[in-house]
Design a protein around this motif. Structure first.
Motif, PDB file in Angstrom:
ATOM      1  N   LEU B 289     -26.322  11.428  22.654  1.00 41.15           N
ATOM      2  CA  LEU B 289     -25.110  11.373  23.473  1.00 41.15           C
ATOM      3  C   LEU B 289     -25.465  11.029  24.918  1.00 41.15           C
ATOM      4  CD1 LEU B 289     -22.044  11.845  23.608  1.00 41.15           C
ATOM      5  CD2 LEU B 289     -22.579  14.120  24.458  1.00 41.15           C
ATOM      6  N   LYS B 291     -27.952   9.407  25.957  1.00 36.87           N
ATOM      7  CA  LYS B 291     -28.307   7.984  26.018  1.00 36.87           C
ATOM      8  C   LYS B 291     -27.047   7.130  26.009  1.00 36.87           C
ATOM      9  CE  LYS B 291     -32.939   7.416  24.350  1.00 36.87           C
ATOM     10  NZ  LYS B 291     -33.770   6.767  23.343  1.00 36.87           N
ATOM     11  N   THR B 292     -26.109   7.526  25.183  1.00 42.53           N
ATOM     12  CA  THR B 292     -24.851   6.782  25.120  1.00 42.53           C
ATOM     13  C   THR B 292     -24.158   6.811  26.479  1.00 42.53           C
ATOM     14  OG1 THR B 292     -24.659   7.469  22.851  1.00 42.53           O
ATOM     15  CG2 THR B 292     -22.682   6.620  23.871  1.00 42.53           C
ATOM     16  N   ALA B 378     -29.711   5.792  20.374  1.00 42.35           N
ATOM     17  CA  ALA B 378     -28.374   6.140  20.851  1.00 42.35           C
ATOM     18  C   ALA B 378     -27.378   6.009  19.711  1.00 42.35           C
ATOM     19  CB  ALA B 378     -27.991   5.219  22.004  1.00 42.35           C
ATOM     20  N   MET B 379     -27.675   5.119  18.779  1.00 46.66           N
ATOM     21  CA  MET B 379     -26.780   4.853  17.660  1.00 46.66           C
ATOM     22  C   MET B 379     -26.501   6.111  16.841  1.00 46.66           C
ATOM     23  SD  MET B 379     -25.085   2.383  16.394  1.00 46.66           S
ATOM     24  CE  MET B 379     -24.220   1.998  14.875  1.00 46.66           C
ATOM     25  N   ARG B 380     -27.378   7.123  17.028  1.00 44.51           N
ATOM     26  CA  ARG B 380     -27.218   8.366  16.286  1.00 44.51           C
ATOM     27  C   ARG B 380     -25.858   9.019  16.530  1.00 44.51           C
ATOM     28  NH1 ARG B 380     -30.514  12.276  13.818  1.00 44.51           N
ATOM     29  NH2 ARG B 380     -29.499  14.296  14.012  1.00 44.51           N
ATOM     30  N   VAL B 381     -25.232   8.710  17.689  1.00 42.37           N
ATOM     31  CA  VAL B 381     -23.911   9.310  17.936  1.00 42.37           C
ATOM     32  C   VAL B 381     -22.902   8.812  16.910  1.00 42.37           C
ATOM     33  CG1 VAL B 381     -24.082   9.787  20.409  1.00 42.37           C
ATOM     34  CG2 VAL B 381     -23.350   7.534  19.630  1.00 42.37           C
ATOM     35  N   LEU B 382     -23.164   7.624  16.390  1.00 46.23           N
ATOM     36  CA  LEU B 382     -22.232   7.085  15.405  1.00 46.23           C
ATOM     37  C   LEU B 382     -22.691   7.374  13.984  1.00 46.23           C
ATOM     38  CD1 LEU B 382     -21.471   3.630  17.032  1.00 46.23           C
ATOM     39  CD2 LEU B 382     -20.062   5.680  17.047  1.00 46.23           C
ATOM     40  N   ARG B 383     -24.010   7.378  13.799  1.00 46.93           N
ATOM     41  CA  ARG B 383     -24.508   7.556  12.439  1.00 46.93           C
ATOM     42  C   ARG B 383     -25.952   8.048  12.555  1.00 46.93           C
ATOM     43  NH1 ARG B 383     -24.556   2.301  10.665  1.00 46.93           N
ATOM     44  NH2 ARG B 383     -22.407   2.430   9.976  1.00 46.93           N
ATOM     45  N   GLN B 385     -29.698   8.476  11.904  1.00 45.10           N
ATOM     46  CA  GLN B 385     -30.653   7.493  11.397  1.00 45.10           C
ATOM     47  C   GLN B 385     -32.031   8.123  11.329  1.00 45.10           C
ATOM     48  OE1 GLN B 385     -30.241   4.460  14.409  1.00 45.10           O
ATOM     49  NE2 GLN B 385     -29.129   3.176  12.961  1.00 45.10           N
TER      50      GLN B 385
END
Lengths: 241, 828
Positions: B289, B291-292, B378-383, B385
């Protein structure tokens, strides 16, 4: 404040320009193609909904558009910056100054109060008086009385309102929303989407929203459909029907 | 407070369970290591001061060349704040009551003794008085036997050389009398200022000057360092540690403390590593988050580094806040035990290992998993990994092993210890990896048993990754705690064996051959039969293979045994506590050869077959060396450097007999009857020395028990940390099972069984690894012998199974008390 100002960026260039975008992930035996040859332009101030079924690739596309991930092929240009070619840290800088997010699962930091959650991006972007701005925003979303409550003490709808306040805190050029009402009941979802749309209008933000909710999608100026990793835009007649 | 600052505020951190575990692990690490180090340092100081009375000082400088040391040396000692005293020791003939007698004189200065006290009687069989100084000028205190030999009574005059001195008291005990039997001539104690007037000491006289020093340990150390380069071969700078009697016990106790400290370090490191890994896992969403929201990788690294630094400071302060009062309580206990106040000694150096443990634990064990947070996409906020962290695990593992080596080395400075402990750990991990992996894979095939069993075994298999790593940590913890328990038991047993309750506490010396049977009868009638009577011949070692011994050995080596007469004996059987290390003990009917004490043999550079020549009176005896043997000098039994076979080289030489026996305190008056009946026999009373040694052993035992307690507590915390690492997942599963209709009792039984199997297996492997480590330690460090410890092999795995299953039950707590729905929502 804005360290990533692109001299080429002006009101004529689109906010987002995507060319030949593909994304594949290696599996144990073969490769899974999630997105295939996506081309797209989104203008400043436009609101766009990306609609598709679960597993159609819409969340992956959102992540790539927002620079959370890098594509296997193709380019993404956000506000004049070629984000698909930037390093992770440069992309983070860009996000801090120009991008806002609203997530399906709210993604508030549980240990921080509502006020602190909204202050966080303001501080990261180095803005003055983050406290004042955060209070104003929380009042704007109707949570002026709940400033010091932690996410646990708030309902789902309230949490999403905090998340919306946080997303608009830095007056982002573009706001990405991932199923913003997906975790909420109809009525609360309606209220949250009203708020999102209203703030979007007020700030003139470009909105890119991923949803499978046709009603919510209909509130955006453009609807794009994604299926099996391929993006299509219905004609005006199709979208009306 | 700004939100971003609040992100790394301790108060906020403290709200997170994983941070609490990291901080608790750190605090316990610092507290345990600091307490052990502080207490060890205090104990060392108290022990040395208890034991210092054996020297009548903290340090002695013995000068055997007959020349006093320069005054400037004493001035230097005074300038460093040390107190000094002097003694002059020599043998001479004294005259009293119309008779002559060879005596051993100790002339002391006013300051004697700097440590300890003397016991005197002002009349024979009168009450004993404790005094803190020697006789004043003009007076002498003499041994009761001398009084009887010369037929004197207190108040009579004794002539020492040209000087007439008044016998004002009988000397019953001197603090530094020790129990060396070399000074067999009766003791006369006089004032040092009277020595010159006696005219006894002439150039070339055999005289020993002894200088006494007492004061602050640092001052003593620095003076010792100043002195060392100035010492001549005939000078000996001695502390109580150099004494035969205590040094072994003290060294072993210190090693035990080091071992305990090292184990504390290891356990702490494990706890910190486990807790921080868990913490890092829980932070991945937050990092994604952040990072996002635009925080860069270096920004994340800075954020968490700052956090680690704050934890370090909090851990150190918190740990010391626990350690200091605990140390204070322990020092108080020490005082109670000794029945005298103990001067609290806070050794600042003792805190450094604790600080090093905190810093190294944080950066070698806590930082690696936290550093990897930088790479959370950062993509972890969406999915969520997968992250490619496997590659770095090897590197982190290597860093951790190097850090553990470094820490234990820093703490113990004993390569053997480091190798034994780490070797044990590596064996354990290998065994767990291979056998544990196979076991868990095998579990899958097990069928039958009740629902609870099936669920438990399926659980173990399903969580195999977590199960294996939990097993590894439990196994390590059990291994470390068991190692300490075993070493402690063997040390205490050893000490107990060395000084049993009825250890001989009196020596009878100078028993004439014809009185031997009467003496034995005397004590047998009173219920104290004498076990071993040894003949004793006084002789000097003069030649080695026909060459004068000092020449053969080298004149630069000052070996005390060459400067005085040795006690020689003959014996048919080897005493129980002697061990032949080289050569053969005398076969029956052998009449030639001599068996030499191993350490003296080593210092003299002797080989089997070397021919030793002894001068006994006007006679000489030459015999080949046939064996070397170790001697337990602290066994409180007569011990000899040189032993001959019966009918061997000592045959026909004038001998007296010596023995030791136990006399209970309430029968000490029998000694008066004995000395009246056998006036020429010397009684050497060592009961007060034994009491002091037992005192010291009690202190060491307390220290060992305390440290064992602390280590066990630390072990429990580590185990709790490990169990709580999977708390969330387990609770979620439990809530789901309940939602799906699982009964509470089924859940409890299956969880307890699952953890019980895990704990039991870890217990078995841990105990076996502990046996391996103890095997190595016993041989290399504690000089003990190894045997399987059945007392732990069965109970420890059982206890471990029970304990771990209780931990499992505890973990389940909220699942049983809260509605599953509420719990699931809370755990989201």
């Amino acid at each position: 404040m804005n360290q990533m100002t692109n001299p080429n960026a002006d009101h004529c260039t689109p906010m987002l320009r995507v060319a030949g975008l593909s994304h594949r992930v290696p599996l144990e035996t073969d490769t899974l193609t999630i997105l295939q040859g996506v081309n797209l332009e989104i203008n400043r101030g436009e609101s766009v909904a990306i609609v598709g079924r679960s597993g159609s690739g819409k969340t992956t596309l959102l992540g790539l558009l927002a620079g959370l991930d890098t594509p296997s092929e193709g380019t993404v240009e956000l506000d004049g910056a070629m984000i698909s070619q930037l390093s992770e840290d440069k992309r983070a800088e860009l996000r801090a100054s120009r991008v806002g997010f609203v997530f399906q699962s709210f993604q508030l930091l549980p240990a921080l109060s509502a006020l602190e959650n909204v202050m966080l991006p303001l501080e990261l972007a180095g803005m003055d008086n983050p406290d004042k701005r955060a209070r104003e925003l929380l009042e704007r979303v109707g949570l002026g009385e709940r400033l010091n409550h932690t996410p646990r003490q708030l309902s789902g709808g309230e949490q999403q309102r905090v998340a919306i306040a946080r997303a608009f805190a830095c007056e982002p050029a573009v706001l990405f929303a991932d199923e913003p009402t997906g975790n909420l009941d109809n009525r609360t979802g309606q209220a949250v989407s009203d708020l999102l749309m209203a703030l979007n209008r007020e700030q003139g933000t470009t909105l890119v929203m991923v949803t499978h909710d046709e009603h919510l999608a209909a509130r955006c100026a453009r609807q794009l459909h994604i299926e099996a990793g391929q993006l299509s835009e219905p004609t005006a007649e199709e979208s009306v029907s | 407070m700004a939100a971003s600052q609040k992100l790394h505020s301790v108060r906020r951190d403290w709200r997170e369970r994983d941070v609490r575990v990291v901080l608790a692990a750190l605090m316990i690490a610092v507290a345990t290591v600091a307490t052990i180090a502080l207490f060890a340092s205090q104990l060392q100081r108290t022990l040395v001061s208890s034991a210092s009375t054996f020297l009548a000082a903290d340090r002695q400088l013995d000068v055997e060349n007959g020349r006093p040391i320069p005054d400037s040396w004493l001035e230097e000692a005074h300038s460093r704040g040390l107190r000094t005293g002097q003694m002059v020791e020599f043998s001479t003939m004294v005259f009293g009551g119309d008779q002559f007698q060879l005596v051993s004189v100790k002339a002391v200065s006013d300051e004697y003794p700097l440590r300890g006290d003397l016991e005197i009687q002002t009349r024979e069989a009168g009450p004993r008085e404790t005094v803190r100084s020697g006789p004043p000028p003009g007076e002498v205190w003499i041994n009761p036997r001398l009084l009887r030999l010369l037929g004197l009574t207190p108040g009579d005059t004794l002539e020492v050389g040209n000087e007439k001195l008044t016998v004002s008291a009988l000397l019953v005990r001197e603090p530094d009398g020790g129990f060396s039997m070399s000074a067999l001539a009766p003791r006369v104690m006089m004032h040092k200022d009277d020595v010159a007037a006696t005219g006894v000491i002439q150039t070339g006289s055999r005289v020993e000057y002894v200088y006494l020093f007492a004061g602050d340990t640092d001052a003593l150390e620095s003076f010792g360092a100043w002195l060392k380069p100035r010492l001549e071969p005939s000078h000996e700078w001695r502390s109580v540690r150099d004494g035969e009697t205590l040094s072994r016990s003290l060294q072993r106790a210190e090693r035990f403390l080091l071992l305990g400290g090292s184990l504390a370090v290891l356990l702490a490191a494990v706890a910190v590593a486990v807790a921080s890994r868990q913490y890092a896992m829980s932070q991945r969403d937050t990092v994604a988050l952040l990072k996002t929201l635009g925080l860069s990788g270096p920004g994340i690294a800075r954020l968490y580094l700052r956090r680690l630094a704050i934890w370090g400071i909090v851990g150190i302060i918190g740990g010391l806040a626990i350690a200091l009062p605990l140390f204070w309580v322990l020092a108080g206990m020490l005082g109670n035990l000794l029945d005298r106040p103990v001067e609290l000694y806070f050794d600042p150096n003792a805190v450094f290992p604790a600080l090093a443990t905190a810093v190294v634990s944080l950066f070698a064990f806590a930082y690696p998993p936290i550093r990897r947070l930088r790479d959370v996409p950062a993509m972890r906020v969406l999915r969520s990994q997968p992250t490619g962290e496997r590659r770095e695990l090897w590197r982190d593992g290597l860093i951790a092993v190097a850090a553990i080596f470094g820490l234990v080395w820093l703490y113990a400075r004993e390569l053997d210890l480091v190798v034994a402990l780490l070797g044990g750990l590596v064996l354990l991990l290998l065994a767990l990896g291979l056998v544990g992996g196979a076991l868990i894979a095998g579990l899958r095939r097990i069928r039958g048993g009740g629902n609870a069993w099936r669920l438990a075994l399926v659980g173990l298999y399903r969580h195999r990754g977590a199960s294996l790593s939990q097993m590894a940590v439990f196994g390590m913890t059990i291994m470390l705690a068991t190692t300490l328990l075993l070493v402690r038991t063997s040390l205490l047993d050893d000490w107990q064996a060395q000084l049993p309750e009825k250890a001989p506490n009196h020596f009878l010396i100078n028993i004439a051959p014809d009185a031997k049977n009467d003496v034995a009868d005397f004590w047998r009638e009173r219920g104290h039969p004498l076990e071993n009577l040894y003949p004793m011949v006084r002789g000097r070692l003069t030649e080695l293979n026909g060459v004068p011994v000092k020449e053969a050995v080298g004149s630069d080596r000052n070996i005390g045994a060459l400067n005085r007469e040795l006690n020689l004996t003959w014996m048919a059987t080897l005493p129980d506590d002697n061990k032949i290390v080289k050569g053969q003990w005398f076969a029956p009917d052998t009449v030639s050869g001599v068996s030499v004490e191993a350490r003296l043999a080593d210092r003299l550079g002797l080989k089997l077959g070397d021919r030793l020549t002894f001068t006994v009176g006007s006679e000489t005896v030459t015999e080949p060396v046939t064996s070397f043997r170790t001697v337990q000098w602290d066994s409180m039994k007569p011990n000899f450097y040189m032993a001959f076979p019966p009918g061997g080289g000592l045959e026909g030489l004038p001998a007296t007999w010596i023995t030791s026996f136990y006399l209970p305190p309430d029968q000490k008056t029998e000694l008066n009857t004995f000395t009246r009946q056998f006036p020429t026999i010397s009684v050497l009373e060592i009961d007060h020395i034994i009491a002091r040694i037992q005192d010291i052993i009690r202190q060491v035992t307390l220290a060992i028990e305390t440290i064992l307690g602390m280590i066990l507590a630390a072990a429990l915390v580590v185990m709790a940390a490990v169990v709580s690492a999977t708390l969330r997942d387990r609770q979620r599963e439990g809530a789901l099972l309940r939602t799906l209709g699982g009964r509470q009792s089924l859940l409890v039984r299956s969880t307890m069984l699952e953890f019980g199997v895990l704990g039991g297996f870890a217990g078995i492997v841990g105990v076996l690894a502990a046996e391996a480590a103890v095997y190595a330690l016993q041989y290399r460090m504690f000089e003990g012998s190894f045997s399987w410890h059945w007392s732990v092999i069965v109970p420890v795995p059982l206890a471990s199974a029970l304990l771990v299953s209780l931990f499992g039950r505890w973990q389940l707590g909220p699942v049983l008390s809260v509605s599953p729905m509420l719990l699931l929502r809370r755990l989201e």
